[in-house]
Design a protein around this motif. Sequence first.
Motif, short mmCIF file in Angstrom:
data_model
loop_
_atom_site.label_atom_id
_atom_site.label_comp_id
_atom_site.label_asym_id
_atom_site.label_seq_id
_atom_site.Cartn_x
_atom_site.Cartn_y
_atom_site.Cartn_z
N LEU A 12 24.51 47.22 -23.81
CA LEU A 12 25.28 46.87 -25.02
C LEU A 12 26.47 47.80 -25.27
CD1 LEU A 12 22.53 45.75 -27.54
CD2 LEU A 12 23.90 44.37 -25.96
N PRO A 13 26.31 49.13 -25.25
CA PRO A 13 27.48 49.98 -25.51
C PRO A 13 28.53 49.90 -24.42
CG PRO A 13 25.58 51.31 -24.90
CD PRO A 13 25.08 49.92 -25.12
N ALA A 14 28.12 49.73 -23.17
CA ALA A 14 29.11 49.60 -22.09
C ALA A 14 29.89 48.31 -22.26
CB ALA A 14 28.41 49.62 -20.73
N ARG A 15 29.18 47.25 -22.60
CA ARG A 15 29.83 45.95 -22.82
C ARG A 15 30.83 46.03 -23.98
NH1 ARG A 15 28.28 40.54 -21.76
NH2 ARG A 15 28.95 39.05 -23.34
N GLU A 16 30.44 46.72 -25.04
CA GLU A 16 31.33 46.86 -26.20
C GLU A 16 32.59 47.65 -25.86
OE1 GLU A 16 28.90 48.59 -29.19
OE2 GLU A 16 27.73 46.77 -29.55
N CYS A 17 32.49 48.48 -24.85
CA CYS A 17 33.65 49.27 -24.41
C CYS A 17 34.48 48.56 -23.35
CB CYS A 17 33.18 50.63 -23.91
SG CYS A 17 32.52 51.71 -25.20
N GLY A 18 34.12 47.32 -23.06
CA GLY A 18 34.91 46.52 -22.14
C GLY A 18 34.50 46.56 -20.69
N LEU A 19 33.38 47.23 -20.37
CA LEU A 19 32.92 47.29 -18.99
C LEU A 19 32.07 46.07 -18.66
CD1 LEU A 19 33.26 50.35 -20.07
CD2 LEU A 19 31.86 50.96 -18.10
N ARG A 20 31.97 45.73 -17.39
CA ARG A 20 30.98 44.76 -16.95
C ARG A 20 29.64 45.48 -16.90
NH1 ARG A 20 33.67 40.78 -14.07
NH2 ARG A 20 31.85 39.49 -14.52
N THR A 21 28.55 44.74 -16.98
CA THR A 21 27.24 45.39 -17.04
C THR A 21 26.20 44.70 -16.18
OG1 THR A 21 26.62 44.09 -18.99
CG2 THR A 21 27.65 46.24 -19.39
N ALA A 22 25.25 45.52 -15.72
CA ALA A 22 24.10 44.99 -14.97
C ALA A 22 22.85 45.70 -15.48
CB ALA A 22 24.27 45.23 -13.48
N HIS A 23 21.85 44.92 -15.85
CA HIS A 23 20.58 45.49 -16.28
C HIS A 23 19.63 45.51 -15.10
CE1 HIS A 23 16.40 45.30 -17.88
NE2 HIS A 23 16.87 46.32 -18.56
N LEU A 24 19.04 46.69 -14.85
CA LEU A 24 18.14 46.88 -13.73
C LEU A 24 16.70 46.90 -14.23
CD1 LEU A 24 17.83 47.48 -10.68
CD2 LEU A 24 18.03 49.93 -11.26
N ARG A 25 15.91 45.99 -13.73
CA ARG A 25 14.49 45.92 -14.12
C ARG A 25 13.72 46.96 -13.31
NH1 ARG A 25 11.52 40.67 -15.79
NH2 ARG A 25 9.41 41.42 -16.21
#
Length: 213
Positions: A166-179
């Motif tokens: 969430l915070p990376a996305r809010e800063c404009g970065l693309r994101t990947a969640h690792l299970r």
Amino acid sequence: MIRAVAFDVGETLISDDRGWGAWADWLAVKRHTLSALVGAVVAQGRDNADALRLVRPGIDIEAERAAMEQAGRGEFLDESDLYPDVRPSLAALQDSGIRVVVAGNQTRRAGELLRALGLPVDALATSGEWGVAKPATEFFARTVDLAEAAPHEVLYVGDHPQNDVLPARECGLRTAHLRRGPLGHLWADSEEAEAADWRLGSLTELVDVVRAQ
């Protein structure tokens, strides 16, 4: 286009088993007990350090960490702490022309230990070195600087939806969640994790994702 990939550290690149085990031994509590408490506070959305406060109310965590170092029982990392897919995946990304950086909520000492592992990365920094930690906006601004790319060209990879996705996305970065790890599994099906651009089961999958961009 993704020009850089930035990685969280704990339970993304390394297992936290050794670290929590060291704390349990230092505080003279069963490892299973501390592990269960970590899971409990995480499930409540609390800082995992609260598990230490439950074991020893009023604990000064930084003072105890310094005492552990003084006693020769401080932070330690070696190759066995890395997840098996880390080194080959980071190397594959570099071979594809991607800038690879590491930026996580870790101590200054952890930064030294990670550098000593000689990982195939272009840059590495920790919150302890920066004096600012996730989920602060400044942390991700510094991560973008480390990546030497525009925010939308940087992919941040981590296991914690609230601290990473969430915070990376809010800063404009693309994101990947690792299970991966307790947090990665616990929140894998949460709305926060679903907000990630990609949801991954391994870093090997990440290499394929980035190459496809």
